[in-house]
Design an enzyme around this catalytic site. Structure first.
Site, PDB file in Angstrom:
ATOM      1  CG  ASP A 163      18.862  10.932 -39.486  1.00  0.00           C
ATOM      2  OD1 ASP A 163      18.763  11.760 -38.567  1.00  0.00           O
ATOM      3  OD2 ASP A 163      19.727  10.029 -39.505  1.00  0.00           O
ATOM      4  CG  HIS A 223      16.106  10.616 -31.423  1.00  0.00           C
ATOM      5  ND1 HIS A 223      17.308  10.396 -30.786  1.00  0.00           N
ATOM      6  CD2 HIS A 223      16.425  11.126 -32.654  1.00  0.00           C
ATOM      7  CE1 HIS A 223      18.303  10.746 -31.565  1.00  0.00           C
ATOM      8  NE2 HIS A 223      17.803  11.198 -32.704  1.00  0.00           N
TER       9      HIS A 223
END
Length: 307
Positions: free
Chosen positions: A149, A222
């Site tokens: 992330d 995403h």
């Protein structure tokens, strides 16, 4: 940039506590708020002295409603507003109330616990804690979904450029917009996907965090929708959190930015889609439970508020 910003540019640490407090109505709060501003300065100074190598800090954000209630400076920051819900064809970025946000982080969890406790003791008579999330570093900065992330986070001077307001709003130079969302993941559905399908949802390889090339990466992945261009970045400090026993695992999305417009563009891409209806497929596995915009004053401003 010598504007004494709060520690919004620090990197993700091993331990974090996020807290959201709502001010009670009908009571005098300004004197306690003055004490709170002085306390935030003191806690950061103390953390630097006591734990110089731990990245210990606490960042305070203030919502628009609280800003007005506390009679803080006018005119308002140019992009300061109450976040409005974004409703897509299938998923919704909800808007939730929050007056004060605290982002406490350190390599030692003890600092986070004690700092959150001191803040809570001061606020308990004038506000209610509506959210407390304990985040943790998961392996090599991965979300609980198993992918790295924050790969697109800016570094070096770009970190300040995208994370801190500059000359575009001179009265608030050195401040930041702070946006947060608490996501809960459907881990059973996610784990049922083969890794190759998970990679299509994210747009990157799972093991080594390599972005899929153009023409291969799905348009609803995403990384295709959440990244809105090299000239429009934010400083993310997301952390996993949750309860393993009840399978309630999530991601606390937190973004510091010089412009809230960038964050809104990202959210519109994700929830409404590009084109409309081509929404971020990660939302089929991740539900936004909160969504609030705050504003982060500089330390100098906090010092002025405490007088």
């Amino acid at each position: 940039m010598d504007t004494n910003p709060q520690n919004v540019l620090d990197y993700t640490n091993n331990n974090t506590i996020f807290m959201v407090w709502n001010i009670k109505s009908g009571i005098e709060v300004k004197e306690t708020f003055k004490q709170l501003c002085a306390l935030i300065i003191n806690l950061n100074n103390s953390g630097n002295v006591r734990f110089p190598n731990s990245g210990a800090s606490v960042v305070m954000g203030i919502s628009l409603e609280a800003w007005i209630k506390l009679d803080l400076p006018l005119p308002l920051p140019k992009e300061f507003e109450v976040f409005e819900q974004i409703t897509g064809s299938k998923h919704t970025a909800v808007s939730t109330r929050g007056d004060l946000h605290f982002h406490v982080r350190a390599s030692e969890n003890s600092y986070c616990i004690d700092t959150a406790a001191v803040i809570s003791t001061l606020l308990q008579n004038i506000a209610v804690c509506v959210e407390e999330v304990h985040g943790f570093r998961y392996w090599d900065s991965r979300s609980i979904l198993g992918f790295v992330d924050g790969t697109e986070n800016p570094h070096g001077q770009e970190r300040a450029t995208f994370g801190i307001i500059g000359d575009e709003d001179p009265a608030y130079k050195g401040c930041s917009y702070l946006f947060v969302q608490q996501y809960l993941h459907n881990m059973s559905a996610w784990k049922s996907l083969p890794v190759s399908e998970q990679e299509k949802v994210i747009g990157r390889s799972k093991s080594d965090d390599i972005e899929m090339p153009a023409g291969v990466k799905p348009s609803n992945s995403h990384s295709a929708l959440a990244n809105v261009g090299d000239d429009l970045k934010i400083v993310r400090d997301n952390m996993p959190f949750g309860k393993v026993g009840t399978n309630e695992m999530g991601t606390y999305f937190i973004a510091y930015a010089s412009s809230f417009i960038t964050i809104k563009k990202m959210l519109n891409n994700m929830f409404i889609g590009v084109p409309v209806g081509n929404y971020d497929r990660i939302l089929d596995f991740s539900t936004a439970k909160t969504g609030t915009l705050f504003f982060v004053p500089t330390f100098d401003m906090l010092d002025g508020f405490s007088d």
